[in-house]
Design a protein around this motif. Sequence first.
Motif, mmCIF file in Angstrom:
data_model
loop_
_atom_site.group_PDB
_atom_site.id
_atom_site.type_symbol
_atom_site.label_atom_id
_atom_site.label_comp_id
_atom_site.label_asym_id
_atom_site.label_seq_id
_atom_site.Cartn_x
_atom_site.Cartn_y
_atom_site.Cartn_z
ATOM 1 N N HIS A 53 97.107 -24.225 13.215
ATOM 2 C CA HIS A 53 97.944 -25.420 13.763
ATOM 3 C C HIS A 53 98.989 -25.837 12.585
ATOM 4 C CE1 HIS A 53 95.780 -25.997 17.496
ATOM 5 N NE2 HIS A 53 94.784 -25.502 16.818
ATOM 6 N N TYR A 54 98.451 -25.985 11.395
ATOM 7 C CA TYR A 54 99.345 -26.452 10.261
ATOM 8 C C TYR A 54 100.359 -25.380 9.818
ATOM 9 C CZ TYR A 54 94.850 -29.249 10.343
ATOM 10 O OH TYR A 54 93.904 -29.866 10.515
ATOM 11 N N ASP A 55 99.913 -24.226 9.860
ATOM 12 C CA ASP A 55 100.731 -23.086 9.783
ATOM 13 C C ASP A 55 101.713 -23.077 10.722
ATOM 14 O OD1 ASP A 55 99.122 -22.074 7.671
ATOM 15 O OD2 ASP A 55 98.253 -20.617 8.927
ATOM 16 N N ALA A 56 101.747 -23.240 11.786
ATOM 17 C CA ALA A 56 102.636 -23.350 12.885
ATOM 18 C C ALA A 56 103.700 -24.481 12.870
ATOM 19 C CB ALA A 56 102.213 -23.365 14.350
ATOM 20 N N ALA A 57 103.236 -25.402 12.461
ATOM 21 C CA ALA A 57 103.907 -26.921 12.420
ATOM 22 C C ALA A 57 104.833 -26.550 11.111
ATOM 23 C CB ALA A 57 103.113 -27.998 12.022
ATOM 24 N N ALA A 58 104.183 -26.171 9.965
ATOM 25 C CA ALA A 58 104.997 -25.896 8.890
ATOM 26 C C ALA A 58 105.875 -24.836 9.038
ATOM 27 C CB ALA A 58 104.096 -25.377 7.509
ATOM 28 N N ASP A 59 105.832 -23.825 9.730
ATOM 29 C CA ASP A 59 106.990 -22.847 10.096
ATOM 30 C C ASP A 59 108.115 -23.458 10.921
ATOM 31 O OD1 ASP A 59 105.583 -20.769 8.792
ATOM 32 O OD2 ASP A 59 104.522 -20.132 10.711
ATOM 33 N N LEU A 60 107.778 -24.555 11.769
ATOM 34 C CA LEU A 60 108.767 -25.158 12.659
ATOM 35 C C LEU A 60 109.696 -25.915 11.582
ATOM 36 C CD1 LEU A 60 109.757 -25.994 15.158
ATOM 37 C CD2 LEU A 60 107.899 -27.643 15.197
ATOM 38 N N VAL A 98 102.828 -29.076 1.259
ATOM 39 C CA VAL A 98 102.123 -27.749 0.935
ATOM 40 C C VAL A 98 102.201 -27.777 -0.543
ATOM 41 C CG1 VAL A 98 102.049 -25.358 1.451
ATOM 42 C CG2 VAL A 98 103.051 -26.858 2.874
ATOM 43 N N ARG A 99 100.937 -27.544 -1.087
ATOM 44 C CA ARG A 99 100.710 -27.195 -2.432
ATOM 45 C C ARG A 99 101.041 -25.893 -2.941
ATOM 46 N NH1 ARG A 99 95.913 -29.638 -0.535
ATOM 47 N NH2 ARG A 99 95.239 -31.570 -1.366
ATOM 48 N N GLU A 100 101.122 -25.625 -4.238
ATOM 49 C CA GLU A 100 101.519 -24.247 -4.741
ATOM 50 C C GLU A 100 100.503 -23.063 -4.185
ATOM 51 O OE1 GLU A 100 101.454 -26.948 -6.479
ATOM 52 O OE2 GLU A 100 103.191 -27.218 -7.789
ATOM 53 N N ASP A 101 99.372 -23.484 -3.898
ATOM 54 C CA ASP A 101 98.358 -22.516 -3.582
ATOM 55 C C ASP A 101 98.383 -22.096 -1.940
ATOM 56 O OD1 ASP A 101 97.175 -24.750 -2.450
ATOM 57 O OD2 ASP A 101 95.347 -24.424 -3.734
ATOM 58 N N GLY A 102 99.445 -22.923 -1.194
ATOM 59 C CA GLY A 102 99.295 -22.716 0.188
ATOM 60 C C GLY A 102 98.557 -23.616 1.123
ATOM 61 N N THR A 103 97.827 -24.561 0.421
ATOM 62 C CA THR A 103 96.914 -25.549 0.974
ATOM 63 C C THR A 103 97.798 -26.924 1.388
ATOM 64 O OG1 THR A 103 96.134 -26.567 -1.028
ATOM 65 C CG2 THR A 103 94.791 -24.850 -0.005
ATOM 66 N N TYR A 104 97.403 -27.507 2.403
ATOM 67 C CA TYR A 104 98.031 -28.664 2.952
ATOM 68 C C TYR A 104 97.588 -29.870 2.663
ATOM 69 C CZ TYR A 104 99.792 -25.057 6.138
ATOM 70 O OH TYR A 104 100.537 -23.727 6.498
ATOM 71 N N LEU A 105 98.257 -30.772 2.476
ATOM 72 C CA LEU A 105 98.061 -32.176 1.969
ATOM 73 C C LEU A 105 97.654 -33.082 3.319
ATOM 74 C CD1 LEU A 105 99.842 -31.236 -0.493
ATOM 75 C CD2 LEU A 105 99.803 -33.611 -1.037
ATOM 76 N N TYR A 106 96.965 -34.079 3.068
ATOM 77 C CA TYR A 106 96.376 -34.911 3.817
ATOM 78 C C TYR A 106 97.357 -35.447 4.817
ATOM 79 C CZ TYR A 106 95.317 -39.926 5.387
ATOM 80 O OH TYR A 106 95.293 -40.937 6.256
ATOM 81 N N THR A 107 98.623 -36.041 4.101
ATOM 82 C CA THR A 107 99.627 -36.693 4.981
ATOM 83 C C THR A 107 100.090 -35.440 6.364
ATOM 84 O OG1 THR A 107 100.607 -38.038 3.332
ATOM 85 C CG2 THR A 107 102.145 -37.359 5.100
ATOM 86 N N PHE A 108 100.424 -34.415 6.081
ATOM 87 C CA PHE A 108 100.713 -33.360 6.927
ATOM 88 C C PHE A 108 99.941 -33.135 7.889
ATOM 89 C CE2 PHE A 108 101.793 -28.729 7.912
ATOM 90 C CZ PHE A 108 102.848 -28.963 8.648
ATOM 91 N N CYS A 109 98.364 -32.704 7.355
ATOM 92 C CA CYS A 109 97.116 -32.480 8.392
ATOM 93 C C CYS A 109 97.055 -33.570 9.259
ATOM 94 C CB CYS A 109 96.126 -32.025 7.630
ATOM 95 S SG CYS A 109 96.365 -30.435 6.649
ATOM 96 N N SER A 110 97.029 -34.613 8.945
ATOM 97 C CA SER A 110 96.640 -35.982 9.645
ATOM 98 C C SER A 110 97.676 -36.068 10.685
ATOM 99 C CB SER A 110 96.590 -37.131 8.849
ATOM 100 O OG SER A 110 95.523 -37.146 7.804
ATOM 101 N N VAL A 111 98.954 -35.739 10.486
ATOM 102 C CA VAL A 111 100.048 -36.164 11.411
ATOM 103 C C VAL A 111 99.839 -34.971 12.547
ATOM 104 C CG1 VAL A 111 102.577 -36.065 12.135
ATOM 105 C CG2 VAL A 111 101.569 -37.382 9.973
ATOM 106 N N VAL A 112 99.664 -33.741 12.154
ATOM 107 C CA VAL A 112 99.570 -32.473 12.964
ATOM 108 C C VAL A 112 98.275 -32.811 14.042
ATOM 109 C CG1 VAL A 112 99.143 -30.295 13.650
ATOM 110 C CG2 VAL A 112 100.746 -31.067 11.578
ATOM 111 N N ASP A 113 97.450 -33.367 13.323
ATOM 112 C CA ASP A 113 95.961 -33.622 14.173
ATOM 113 C C ASP A 113 96.032 -34.637 15.062
ATOM 114 O OD1 ASP A 113 94.811 -31.443 12.947
ATOM 115 O OD2 ASP A 113 93.710 -32.645 11.550
ATOM 116 N N ASP A 114 96.632 -35.716 14.477
ATOM 117 C CA ASP A 114 96.715 -37.192 15.357
ATOM 118 C C ASP A 114 97.653 -36.935 16.548
ATOM 119 O OD1 ASP A 114 95.154 -38.322 13.798
ATOM 120 O OD2 ASP A 114 96.648 -39.281 12.522
ATOM 121 N N GLY A 115 98.721 -36.123 16.339
ATOM 122 C CA GLY A 115 99.786 -35.748 17.395
ATOM 123 C C GLY A 115 99.135 -35.079 18.395
#
Length: 457
Positions: free
Chosen positions: A80-87, A186-203
């Motif tokens: 889900h985060y991958d798709a939102a980041a691609d968007l 998105v960090r250098e290693d490709g992992t997602y930060l709290y702010t992003f994941c929380s918005v995707v999940d909450d939405g």
Amino acid sequence: MTVLVRFAPSPTGYLHIGNLRPALFNWLFARRQGGRFLLRYDDTDRERSRAEYAEGIAEDLAWIGIRPDAVARQSDRLSHYDAAADLLRDSGLLYACYETADELERMRKRRMGRGQPPVYGREALRLSAEDRARLEADGLRAHWRFRLPNFADDPFRPERTEVHWDDVVRGRQTVDLASLSDPVLVREDGTYLYTFCSVVDDGEMRVSHVLRGDDHVTNTGVQIALFETLGHAVPAFGHFNLLTTIDGEGLSKRSGALSLRSLRAEGLEPMAVASLAVLTGLSGSIEAMPDLDALEARLDFRHVSASSSKFDPAELARLNAELVHAMPYERAAERLRALGVPDAVAEAFWLAVRRNCGRVADAAEWRDVVFGPPPAAPALGDEDRAFAGRAFDLLPPGPWDRTTWKTWTERAKAETGRKGRSLFMPLRLALTGLEHGPELADLLPLIGPERAAARRP
């Protein structure tokens, strides 16, 4: 609207009393609104997240009485985060950056030296495809920032852009996006930060209310922009004050000093912990609430202090004692059985000793006093020892009840002329070995004629 709230701990350590505050605020709010409570593990930190911590969080919440209506894990939602980041990338709103931490610090200081706000200047937006390829060929890996909607035509000339919301706790709030750096999602290693994941999940999960500590107020402006960019409904937000120690320090999961696990192991009652977690920083006195229903009735967001709230862990002892002193036998029965208190007299025993216990486990001391061998020779002077010996000769025959103590002491008073402390204290010392304790009218029938006779000085 169906109310859905979430508590989203990171399973990188055990919960402490500061973490319990948002969990209870959310859970009690959902109960009051007839809504649902989601436990969501923010476990995208691969290095520090542990399954045993997630299990411990669930156990600690259950100990308090919090049982989630649903459970989710961010580690299950990476697609889900991958798709939102691609968007966002496809829209040009998520852009690659290559500065190191040292470079960012030098850039920040240069801006401050020029009298400019110390925010990221979007230098990476000037990089060409060739520049990015060269940097990556040199071994640098990109982190990715979300371009905030805080400009008209030129992203290098931010303009005041206010984001407003009516905070459930704090009232009308405003954040100026021009005062903020584009957040890294998105960090250098490709992992997602709290702010992003929380918005995707909450939405995507349709969270209706985000209730959390006031250290996230500024984050809210960024997250509202993200919600809107991703096409999600913006939830209501509420930010309450954080708990700190008496010295004003923030609480840390890693310290373990006030972890729910350690407090449970110390024999504290869950409602003592819950009462302190919720009522610190609210108007009114901090009292031990008997159950979560009573705590729900006390919680009023209008009465939450605007500043951080210092609490004294020593308050836990007072609140715990309040609960123990009023605890009905039925609630203590299993623990008394585990302490070896005989079932036949356990209820009478508990009602006799509970007001002398700060914790249920303290009943073990009185178990030994009542049912154990005679206490060590009491520190009685010659006159008190002679008096106690004569008094023990006057003990009434069994069976004994609560009137036996009065009957016995009246006989001893008539026989010896003693009264008051000089009458009662030698008998208490002989029977219990202690100068204080529960009413002897209650203890004497539990000690019984045989054990009492064995304690004759």
